[in-house]
Write a protein that holds these residues in place. Structure first.
Motif, PDB file in Angstrom:
ATOM      1  N   PHE A 224       0.369  -1.443  -0.201  1.00  0.00           N
ATOM      2  CA  PHE A 224       0.044   0.437   0.400  1.00  0.00           C
ATOM      3  C   PHE A 224       0.755   1.301   0.044  1.00  0.00           C
ATOM      4  O   PHE A 224       0.360   2.031  -0.651  1.00  0.00           O
ATOM      5  CB  PHE A 224      -1.242  -0.413   1.445  1.00  0.00           C
ATOM      6  N   ALA A 225       2.103   1.400   0.839  1.00  0.00           N
ATOM      7  CA  ALA A 225       3.011   2.244   0.516  1.00  0.00           C
ATOM      8  C   ALA A 225       3.466   2.496  -0.822  1.00  0.00           C
ATOM      9  O   ALA A 225       4.051   3.766  -1.076  1.00  0.00           O
ATOM     10  CB  ALA A 225       3.984   2.345   1.428  1.00  0.00           C
ATOM     11  N   ALA A 226       3.816   1.272  -1.488  1.00  0.00           N
ATOM     12  CA  ALA A 226       4.193   2.011  -3.195  1.00  0.00           C
ATOM     13  C   ALA A 226       2.736   2.104  -3.928  1.00  0.00           C
ATOM     14  O   ALA A 226       3.901   3.389  -4.351  1.00  0.00           O
ATOM     15  CB  ALA A 226       4.928   0.550  -3.027  1.00  0.00           C
ATOM     16  N   ALA A 227       2.080   2.158  -3.546  1.00  0.00           N
ATOM     17  CA  ALA A 227       1.172   2.157  -4.013  1.00  0.00           C
ATOM     18  C   ALA A 227       0.905   3.934  -4.159  1.00  0.00           C
ATOM     19  O   ALA A 227       0.422   4.728  -4.779  1.00  0.00           O
ATOM     20  CB  ALA A 227       0.053   1.265  -4.502  1.00  0.00           C
ATOM     21  N   ALA A 228       0.452   4.664  -2.775  1.00  0.00           N
ATOM     22  CA  ALA A 228       0.567   5.376  -2.763  1.00  0.00           C
ATOM     23  C   ALA A 228       1.759   6.710  -2.888  1.00  0.00           C
ATOM     24  O   ALA A 228       1.591   7.246  -3.005  1.00  0.00           O
ATOM     25  CB  ALA A 228       0.286   5.778  -1.070  1.00  0.00           C
ATOM     26  N   LEU A 229       2.824   5.825  -3.270  1.00  0.00           N
ATOM     27  CA  LEU A 229       3.942   6.639  -3.672  1.00  0.00           C
ATOM     28  C   LEU A 229       4.639   7.147  -5.225  1.00  0.00           C
ATOM     29  O   LEU A 229       4.175   7.788  -5.546  1.00  0.00           O
ATOM     30  CB  LEU A 229       5.386   6.073  -2.733  1.00  0.00           C
ATOM     31  N   HIS A 230       3.399   6.087  -5.893  1.00  0.00           N
ATOM     32  CA  HIS A 230       3.658   6.084  -6.505  1.00  0.00           C
ATOM     33  C   HIS A 230       1.957   7.123  -7.606  1.00  0.00           C
ATOM     34  O   HIS A 230       2.036   7.620  -8.076  1.00  0.00           O
ATOM     35  CB  HIS A 230       3.284   4.372  -7.240  1.00  0.00           C
ATOM     36  N   ASP A 231       0.891   6.697  -6.435  1.00  0.00           N
ATOM     37  CA  ASP A 231       0.258   7.587  -6.918  1.00  0.00           C
ATOM     38  C   ASP A 231       0.860   9.682  -6.410  1.00  0.00           C
ATOM     39  O   ASP A 231      -0.193  10.310  -7.096  1.00  0.00           O
ATOM     40  CB  ASP A 231      -0.771   7.583  -5.633  1.00  0.00           C
ATOM     41  N   ILE A 232       1.785   9.314  -5.875  1.00  0.00           N
ATOM     42  CA  ILE A 232       2.449  11.026  -6.105  1.00  0.00           C
ATOM     43  C   ILE A 232       3.462  11.472  -6.529  1.00  0.00           C
ATOM     44  O   ILE A 232       3.371  12.158  -6.832  1.00  0.00           O
ATOM     45  CB  ILE A 232       2.601  11.314  -4.211  1.00  0.00           C
ATOM     46  N   GLY A 233       3.252   9.974  -7.675  1.00  0.00           N
ATOM     47  CA  GLY A 233       4.411  10.600  -8.819  1.00  0.00           C
ATOM     48  C   GLY A 233       5.522  10.092  -9.130  1.00  0.00           C
ATOM     49  O   GLY A 233       6.504   9.673  -9.683  1.00  0.00           O
ATOM     50  N   LEU A 234       6.182   8.897  -8.235  1.00  0.00           N
ATOM     51  CA  LEU A 234       7.423   8.691  -7.904  1.00  0.00           C
ATOM     52  C   LEU A 234       7.789   7.098  -8.799  1.00  0.00           C
ATOM     53  O   LEU A 234       6.369   6.656  -7.903  1.00  0.00           O
ATOM     54  CB  LEU A 234       7.522   7.348  -6.326  1.00  0.00           C
ATOM     55  N   PRO A 235       8.427   7.754  -9.114  1.00  0.00           N
ATOM     56  CA  PRO A 235       8.593   5.585 -10.530  1.00  0.00           C
ATOM     57  C   PRO A 235       8.670   4.729  -9.219  1.00  0.00           C
ATOM     58  O   PRO A 235       8.962   4.355  -8.153  1.00  0.00           O
ATOM     59  CB  PRO A 235       9.521   6.329 -11.436  1.00  0.00           C
ATOM     60  N   GLU A 236       7.867   3.232  -9.813  1.00  0.00           N
ATOM     61  CA  GLU A 236       8.328   1.992  -8.390  1.00  0.00           C
ATOM     62  C   GLU A 236       9.247   1.643  -9.211  1.00  0.00           C
ATOM     63  O   GLU A 236       9.959   0.747  -8.063  1.00  0.00           O
ATOM     64  CB  GLU A 236       7.553   1.099  -9.197  1.00  0.00           C
ATOM     65  N   SER A 237      10.891   2.044 -10.249  1.00  0.00           N
ATOM     66  CA  SER A 237      12.293   2.084  -9.557  1.00  0.00           C
ATOM     67  C   SER A 237      12.590   2.839  -8.839  1.00  0.00           C
ATOM     68  O   SER A 237      13.913   2.485  -8.777  1.00  0.00           O
ATOM     69  CB  SER A 237      12.676   2.378 -10.753  1.00  0.00           C
ATOM     70  N   ALA A 238      12.012   3.942  -8.213  1.00  0.00           N
ATOM     71  CA  ALA A 238      12.879   4.701  -7.098  1.00  0.00           C
ATOM     72  C   ALA A 238      12.248   4.233  -5.260  1.00  0.00           C
ATOM     73  O   ALA A 238      12.110   5.078  -4.920  1.00  0.00           O
ATOM     74  CB  ALA A 238      11.962   6.113  -7.956  1.00  0.00           C
ATOM     75  N   ILE A 239      11.451   2.819  -5.597  1.00  0.00           N
ATOM     76  CA  ILE A 239      10.975   2.987  -4.544  1.00  0.00           C
ATOM     77  C   ILE A 239      11.402   1.387  -4.009  1.00  0.00           C
ATOM     78  O   ILE A 239      11.287   0.362  -5.297  1.00  0.00           O
ATOM     79  CB  ILE A 239       9.654   1.842  -4.584  1.00  0.00           C
ATOM     80  N   TRP A 240      12.091   0.751  -3.171  1.00  0.00           N
ATOM     81  CA  TRP A 240      13.354   0.007  -2.963  1.00  0.00           C
ATOM     82  C   TRP A 240      12.107  -1.236  -0.970  1.00  0.00           C
ATOM     83  O   TRP A 240      11.518   0.198  -0.303  1.00  0.00           O
ATOM     84  CB  TRP A 240      14.054   0.369  -2.178  1.00  0.00           C
ATOM     85  N   VAL A 241      11.766  -2.163  -1.246  1.00  0.00           N
ATOM     86  CA  VAL A 241      11.373  -2.384  -0.459  1.00  0.00           C
ATOM     87  C   VAL A 241      12.174  -4.005   0.820  1.00  0.00           C
ATOM     88  O   VAL A 241      13.220  -4.400  -0.011  1.00  0.00           O
ATOM     89  CB  VAL A 241      10.059  -2.810  -0.822  1.00  0.00           C
ATOM     90  N   SER A 242      11.703  -4.263   1.838  1.00  0.00           N
ATOM     91  CA  SER A 242      12.456  -5.165   1.986  1.00  0.00           C
ATOM     92  C   SER A 242      11.617  -6.843   2.192  1.00  0.00           C
ATOM     93  O   SER A 242      10.882  -6.812   2.961  1.00  0.00           O
ATOM     94  CB  SER A 242      13.354  -5.168   3.847  1.00  0.00           C
ATOM     95  N   LEU A 243      12.753  -7.567   1.545  1.00  0.00           N
ATOM     96  CA  LEU A 243      11.344  -9.133   1.992  1.00  0.00           C
ATOM     97  C   LEU A 243      11.513 -10.058   3.120  1.00  0.00           C
ATOM     98  O   LEU A 243      12.355  -9.673   3.555  1.00  0.00           O
ATOM     99  CB  LEU A 243      11.733  -9.950   0.301  1.00  0.00           C
ATOM    100  N   GLU A 244      10.303 -10.265   3.588  1.00  0.00           N
ATOM    101  CA  GLU A 244      10.505 -11.157   4.768  1.00  0.00           C
ATOM    102  C   GLU A 244      10.338 -12.416   4.140  1.00  0.00           C
ATOM    103  O   GLU A 244       8.780 -12.883   4.060  1.00  0.00           O
ATOM    104  CB  GLU A 244       9.956 -10.943   5.943  1.00  0.00           C
TER     105      GLU A 244
END
Ligand SMILES: Cc1cc2nc3c(=O)[nH]c(=O)nc-3n(C[C@H](O)[C@H](O)[C@H](O)COP(=O)(O)OP(=O)(O)OC[C@H]3O[C@@H](n4cnc5c(N)ncnc54)[C@H](O)[C@@H]3O)c2cc1C
Length: 285
Positions: A224-244
Motif C-alpha cells: 500500500f505504501a508503494a502504491a501511495a508513493l506511485h500515486d504521488i509521482g514516484l516511479p516504482e523503480s525509485a521505491i525499495w522494499v525489504s522482503l521477509e
C-alpha cells in the motif's frame, strides 16, 4: 576451476557461525529487545551495510534471520532488534549480557544509500520495520548535506508500540528532517496522527522526479505504501522494499526463501519494488 573452488570455500565459510557475546541488552517494548554483540574471541566484527541481516543461532534452539539495526559506521558493535514471535526469537529476547550465540553473515543486499546523493529521500516504516531502516537513517543524518529533503514516516498499531521512542524525539527536533509518526488506534492522551502510515504519503512535499523511497514493514503495508508513493509521482523503480521470507541457509542454496526466480536471502532482502511488485501480490510465494 580456481574460481569455482573459491566460490565453494566462500559458501562453506558463510555457513560456519562465529561466536559472539551479548554486551548489552535493552528492552524496547514488551517482547522486543535491542541487543549489542561483540566478538567472543577478541577479533573484529565484519563490516556491514544498512539493510543487511545476519543469522543468529541460539545454541540448542535454532537459527533465525535478524536485520542489523545499529549504525553501520560503528565497527565496534553489532546491534539488532528482535521481537519474540516463536521459539527462537523468544530465546533471543531472553539473552542476557555475557551470553554467547552463533552469528553468520552479514548477508543480503543493502538499501541503496550510495545512490541517494542529491535525491529527496522518503523513509516509510511500519512497526518493527523501523529496525532494518535505522542504519539507513543513521547514514542519511550523518551525511545530511549530500541529500535533498529527508522525510521519515513511521506508523505503529498503537502509541505503546512505538519503537526507539527517544530517538524519534531527537530526530524530530532536527530542522533538516520531516518526521511524522502515526498510530492506527489511540486513546485520548495521544496528540499525534491517527491512521495507517500510508495516509501520510499524499501530504509529503518532495520532488518526485528526484526522490527515492525506502519502505519496510509488514508486506501488505509495503504494497500500500508503494502504491501511495506511485500515486504521488514516484516511479516504482525509485521505491525499495525489504522482503521477509523464511530463510535457512542465507546463501541461496537451500531454496527456503525462493521467490519465483530469485532467492530473498541473496537477491534481497532489499529489492527494487518494480522487480517484485507482481510477485508480492501473489499468495504462497
Ligand atoms: C531478512 C529478514 C530480516 C529479519 N529481521 C528481523 C528483525 O530485525 N527483527 C525481528 O524481530 N525479526 C526479524 N525477522 C523475522 C524473524 O526472522 C522471524 O520472526 C523469526 O525467524 C521467527 O522464528 P521463531 O522460531 O521465533 O518463530 P517461528 O515459530 O518460526 O514463527 C512464528 C511466527 O512468525 C512467522 N514467521 C517466521 N519467520 C518469519 C519471517 N521470516 N517473516 C515473517 N514471518 C515469519 C511464522 O509464520 C509464525 O507465524 C527477519 C526476517 C527476515 C527474513
Amino acid at each position: 576451476m580456481a574460481a569455482l573452488a573459491e566460490a565453494v570455500a566462500a559458501t562453506a565459510d558463510a555457513m560456519v557461525p562465529r561466536i559472539v557475546r551479548v554486551r548489552k541488552r535493552a528492552r524496547d517494548l514488551p517482547g522486543t529487545v535491542t541487543l549489542e554483540f561483540e566478538p567472543a574471541d577478541g577479533t573484529t566484527l565484519p563490516r556491514y551495510q544498512p539493510g543487511q541481516f545476519t543469522m543468529l543461532y541460539v545454541f540448542g534452539v535454532g537459527e533465525i534471520p535478524i536485520s542489523i539495526s545499529g549504525d553501520a559506521g560503528d565497527a565496534t558493535r553489532l546491534v539488532q532488534t528482535v521481537r519474540s514471535v516463536g521459539a527462537v526469537s523468544e530465546a533471543v529476547t531472553q539473552l542476557k549480557p555475557g551470553d554467547l550465540v552463533g552469528l553468520r553473515g552479514p548477508f543480503g543486499t543493502a538499501w541503496p544509500t550510495d545512490e541517494l546523493a542529491g535525491q529527496d529521500v522518503v523513509v516509510v516504516a511500519g512497526g518493527l520495520g523501523l529496525a532494518p531502516l535505522r542504519p539507513s537513517i543513521y547514514h542519511l543524518l550523518a551525511n545530511r548535506a549530500r541529500f535533498g529533503k529527508v522525510v521519515l514516516l513511521y506508523g505503529t498499531r498503537s502509541p505503546e508500540e512505538i519503537l526507539y521512542r527517544r530517538q524519534l524525539q531527537t530526530w524530530r527536533k532536527r530542522l533538516d528532517v520531516d518526521l511524522e509518526v502515526t498510530v492506527d488506534h489511540a486513546g485520548p492522551d495521544w496528540r499525534g496522527h491517527v491512521g495507517v502510515v500510508t495516509r501520510l504519503i499524499p501530504r509529503i512535499a518532495v520532488d518526485t522526479a528526484h526522490a527515492t523511497a525506502l519502505v519496510c514493514g509488514p508486506e501488505v503495508m509495503m504494497r500500500f505504501a508503494a502504491a501511495a508513493l506511485h500515486d504521488i509521482g514516484l516511479p516504482e523503480s525509485a521505491i525499495w522494499v525489504s522482503l521477509e521470507r523464511n530463510m535457512k541457509c542465507a546463501v541461496g542454496l537451500c531454496g527456503h526463501c525462493q521467490f519465483a526466480g530469485m532467492f530473498a536471502c541473496k537477491d534481497g532482502a532489499v529489492v527494487r519494488y518494480d522487480r517484485v511488485r507482481r510477485l508480492m501480490g501473489l499468495k504462497e510465494i
